[in-house]
Scaffold this motif. Structure first.
Motif, short mmCIF file in Angstrom:
data_model
loop_
_atom_site.label_atom_id
_atom_site.label_comp_id
_atom_site.label_asym_id
_atom_site.label_seq_id
_atom_site.Cartn_x
_atom_site.Cartn_y
_atom_site.Cartn_z
N VAL A 135 90.36 93.50 40.84
CA VAL A 135 89.03 92.92 40.59
C VAL A 135 88.62 92.08 41.80
O VAL A 135 89.27 91.09 42.11
N GLY A 136 87.57 92.50 42.49
CA GLY A 136 87.08 91.76 43.66
C GLY A 136 87.45 92.47 44.95
O GLY A 136 88.51 93.09 45.05
N SER A 137 86.55 92.38 45.95
CA SER A 137 86.74 93.14 47.19
C SER A 137 86.74 92.25 48.43
O SER A 137 86.48 92.71 49.53
N GLY A 138 86.99 90.92 48.27
CA GLY A 138 87.02 90.02 49.41
C GLY A 138 88.38 90.03 50.09
O GLY A 138 89.01 91.09 50.23
N ALA A 139 88.84 88.84 50.52
CA ALA A 139 90.14 88.77 51.20
C ALA A 139 91.25 89.26 50.29
O ALA A 139 92.23 89.87 50.75
N ASP B 73 89.20 104.23 44.30
CA ASP B 73 87.84 104.34 43.78
C ASP B 73 87.27 102.93 43.70
O ASP B 73 87.98 102.00 43.29
N ILE B 74 85.99 102.79 44.06
CA ILE B 74 85.34 101.47 43.94
C ILE B 74 84.09 101.62 43.09
O ILE B 74 83.29 102.53 43.31
N ILE B 75 83.96 100.74 42.13
CA ILE B 75 82.70 100.66 41.37
C ILE B 75 82.04 99.33 41.72
O ILE B 75 82.64 98.26 41.52
N ALA B 76 80.84 99.40 42.29
CA ALA B 76 80.08 98.19 42.60
C ALA B 76 79.26 97.77 41.38
O ALA B 76 79.16 98.51 40.40
N ASN B 77 78.69 96.59 41.43
CA ASN B 77 77.89 96.05 40.31
C ASN B 77 78.66 96.06 38.99
O ASN B 77 78.08 96.27 37.93
N ALA B 78 79.96 95.86 39.09
CA ALA B 78 80.82 95.87 37.90
C ALA B 78 81.36 94.46 37.67
O ALA B 78 82.26 94.01 38.37
N MET B 79 80.78 93.77 36.72
CA MET B 79 81.11 92.36 36.46
C MET B 79 82.20 92.29 35.39
O MET B 79 81.94 92.50 34.20
N VAL B 80 83.40 92.00 35.83
CA VAL B 80 84.52 91.98 34.88
C VAL B 80 84.42 90.75 33.99
O VAL B 80 84.24 89.63 34.47
N LEU C 286 86.98 96.94 41.16
CA LEU C 286 85.72 96.61 40.49
C LEU C 286 85.11 95.42 41.21
O LEU C 286 85.77 94.38 41.38
N GLU C 287 83.88 95.57 41.65
CA GLU C 287 83.21 94.54 42.44
C GLU C 287 81.88 94.19 41.77
O GLU C 287 81.05 95.06 41.54
N ALA C 288 81.70 92.89 41.52
CA ALA C 288 80.49 92.44 40.80
C ALA C 288 79.22 92.56 41.65
O ALA C 288 78.12 92.64 41.11
N GLY C 289 79.37 92.54 42.97
CA GLY C 289 78.19 92.61 43.84
C GLY C 289 77.79 94.03 44.17
O GLY C 289 78.42 94.99 43.74
N ARG C 290 76.75 94.13 44.99
CA ARG C 290 76.27 95.46 45.36
C ARG C 290 77.10 96.02 46.50
O ARG C 290 77.81 95.30 47.20
N ASP C 291 76.99 97.32 46.67
CA ASP C 291 77.64 97.96 47.81
C ASP C 291 77.01 97.42 49.10
O ASP C 291 75.82 97.09 49.12
#
Ligand SMILES: Cc1cc2nc3c(=O)[nH]c(=O)nc-3n(C[C@H](O)[C@H](O)[C@H](O)COP(=O)(O)OP(=O)(O)OC[C@H]3O[C@@H](n4cnc5c(N)ncnc54)[C@H](O)[C@@H]3O)c2cc1C
Ligand code: SF4
Length: 603
Positions: free
Chosen positions: A18-22, A278-285, A40-45
């Motif tokens: 969950v999350g695509s930062g550091a 696989d990455i899903i953007a706009n996915a708020m866990v 899963l990333e809550a923000g946009r691509d």
């Protein structure tokens, strides 16, 4: 950057990250070793190579690029979804006094805050992992510097960090061949060094995640992924697609040539190239789900594009949503087994939140006036810094505060913007016409900024919890913060300010003032508010006793062994060193442990 939609996701993965930062380091390490990962990333691509306004001048931006409420770091800053306030995602405060409040910077975009961070990449030193053993305060980490050192080397080789080995106390050297050569110090840094040396204050090359030369794709990949031919091949290609810095543009906008580190240019492309991500953007866990045996079996998230609730399944869940968001997800993951939030049998989730202690001072330095036009500022960020230098005096109890700070420099001759020339009249006595133009040239580049970045000791008054009333747009309870700076941090900030004043005086300069008044705890204190340095960590600390900590040394929660925390949440202390390189090194180490446990069939 290719991402999938929620409908295209597989039924089950090895690991959900969950999350695509550091913390996205986790996905890199796992996929390079063959694990099937759903991120899963809550923000946009967001793709920096396509979207970075690298060569836009300030004149092409509204208000000459100046910061606004929507874009506090300026119009061209890389943050495309976030800031001190995020639409539809409030947070609240326990206290009304600014000194007791926490300010929360969030980036809602692929790559999180790594798209625009300042890229100062310092290692924690040996003392930083055992602070309680040294002075009786805070907590010892359940690991030592030696445990993490090989992972610091790997991270530095992968992301590319310039710097130098100086052999100073609690300021670790990297292994030979790891660091990139540092750029020559900027003019103001050279001047500061000259005047600080007689004061016994060392000025040395900063360590920053910027390539000063191309990475060697033949040498580094085998060191980073020994015995893994596929990973070496993928990484060699990714490294050959990165260029060296051309010393011309502000790093905070991002870097299309991939010379600096952003998760979106360094971690995610090779991870995707494995075919395992696989990455899903706009996915708020919203929460972690558990199976009947009490093990994590996936997450529930909101697909923000449709507003619908979705489920994703995996053998292991790794939360890397940025420390406080990870805490929020855990507190919101309530079940009969964990009514106070998943893996919270200790009751410590949300406790011991830490930021970096910050104080700053600006000055005008006559020796820097009327410099001939030059373009030697180099990489879009500092080249030098001052590591903490008073360890002996501090241990002897001579300073009145228990932990140290380092000093960062600002200044130079970057592209003029809205603020350039502001306040000039106090130096020019109100000149105008031709004289004003001459004065503008005379003073341009003669201003210098000193920022202290200090260690905070964890305390009971700095915490977050779920607000009992307020929810975000998707009906998810939000965080409520309480903050407390102890006397140690207050006195440390005073010491910073005193030191900066002494240095300015030694340089023959003139102190202009403290950092922004809205950022400080009160008009009379130099200390910045909690969260303002944007180095927040803790909230689910690691330890060796399950009753006194949330995770073990691998960020693996004591209560749910297949739930890992791979961002700053498990930090047991927050040394003066900027936290992100340590987040990545810990995430890599945690991922190695996770892979080993998965191979053993532990989950
Ligand atoms: C201006 C600035 C300068 C900085 N300079 C430095 C520096 O020089 N050195 C340093 O060490 N650190 C610096 N930092 C801090 C650094 O950016 C962070 O420490 C680092 O990015 C933390 O990584 P992270 O992965 O934990 O969080 P982030 O980078 O914030 O990434 C978290 C990601 O998770 C996503 N997310 C959050 N909640 C959810 C959810 N519920 N579901 C799905 N996804 C979610 C977010 O959208 C985000 O993309 C700076 C920060 C800022 C803002
Ligand atoms: S200064 Fe260098 S690293 Fe920074 S954005 Fe420009 S080219 Fe990239």
């Amino acid at each position: 950057m290719p991402v999938i939609t929620a409908n295209q996701a597989q039924a089950e993965y090895d690991v959900i990250v969950v999350g695509s930062g550091a913390g996205g380091q986790t996905a890199y390490t796992l996929t390079m070793e063959g694990a099937k990962v759903l991120m899963l990333e809550a923000g946009r691509d967001y793709d920096p190579v396509q979207e970075t306004p690298m060569f836009q001048t300030n004149r092409q931006a509204p208000l000459l690029g100046a910061g606004t409420m929507d874009k506090p770091f300026g119009f061209h800053d890389a943050t495309v979804g976030g800031g001190w306030q995020v639409p539809d995602e409030p947070y609240t405060q326990v206290h009304t006094d600014p000194a007791r409040q926490f300010e929360w910077w969030r980036s809602r975009m692929m790559g999180g805050r790594t798209n625009h961070w300042a890229r100062h990449s310092l290692r924690n030193g040996p003392y930083d992992f055992k602070p309680k053993s040294r002075d009786g305060l805070g907590f010892d980490w359940p690991m030592s510097y030696e445990d993490l050192a090989p992972y610091y080397d790997k991270v530095e080789m992968l992301i590319g960090v310039y710097g130098e080995n100086n052999g100073l106390e609690n300021t670790p050297d990297s292994s030979p061949g790891v660091l990139q050569p540092p750029p020559i110090p900027r003019a103001n840094e050279q001047l500061a060094k000259k005047f600080m040396a007689p004061m016994g204050i060392p000025v040395i090359p900063l360590h920053r995640a910027v390539l000063t030369q191309r990475q060697d794709p033949a040498v580094l990949p085998p060191k980073i992924h020994p015995g893994n031919a596929k990973a070496q091949r993928i990484l060699a290609k990714a490294m050959s697609e990165r260029a060296a810095c051309f010393w011309a543009t502000p790093c905070g906008r991002g870097c299309t040539i991939r010379a600096n580190y952003q998760s979106t240019t360094v971690h995610l492309p090779p991870a995707l190239a494995t075919g395992n991500l696989d990455i899903i953007a706009n996915a708020m866990v919203r929460e972690v789900t558990l199976n009947a045996r009490g093990l994590a079996d996936g997450v529930i998230y909101i697909d923000k594009t449709t507003g619908t609730e979705r489920r994703a399944k995996a053998r292991v869940v790794a939360l890397a949503a940025s420390g406080m968001e990870t805490v929020r997800i855990m507190l919101n993951s309530k079940s009969a087994r964990f009514p106070q939030g998943v893996a919270n049998s200790s009751g410590l989730i949300g406790r011991y939140v830490m930021d970096t202690v910050g104080a700053s001072l600006s000055a005008q330095i006559p020796l820097m006036e009327s410099l001939p036009p030059h373009n030697e500022d180099g990489a879009g960020g500092s080249h030098s810094y001052v590591p903490w230098w008073l360890y002996r005096e501090q241990l002897a109890g001579k300073l009145g505060f228990a932990r140290g700070y380092h000093i960062e420099f600002g200044g130079g001759r970057s592209m003029p913007g809205m603020g350039t020339g502001g306040g000039l009249e106090q130096h020019t006595r109100g000149s105008y016409g031709l004289k004003l133009k001459e004065d503008a040239r005379r003073y341009y580049g003669s201003f210098m900024y000193f920022s202290g970045r200090g260690e905070m000791i964890p305390n009971d008054g700095s915490y977050c919890e779920l607000d009992p009333v307020v929810k975000d747009k998707w009906g998810i309870p939000v965080l409520r913060f309480s903050w407390l700076w102890s006397e140690h941090e207050v006195r440390q900030a005073d010491h910073m300010e005193q030191t900066f004043g002494d240095v300015v005086a030694a340089m023959g300069g003139r102190v202009l003032g403290r950092g922004g008044s809205r950022q400080r705890i009160s008009p009379t204190s130099p200390l910045e508010m909690g969260g303002r340095v944007i180095h927040e960590v803790g909230g689910a600390i690691m330890g060796s006793d399950p009753a006194k900590s949330v995770t073990n040394q691998w960020g693996q929660t004591w209560d749910v062994p297949n739930l890992f925390l791979t961002d700053g949440a498990p930090f047991a202390g927050n040394a003066d060193k900027n936290p992100t390189e340590t987040i990545m090194a810990l995430a890599w180490r945690a991922s190695d442990h996770l892979l080993a446990e998965m191979k053993k069939g532990s989950f």
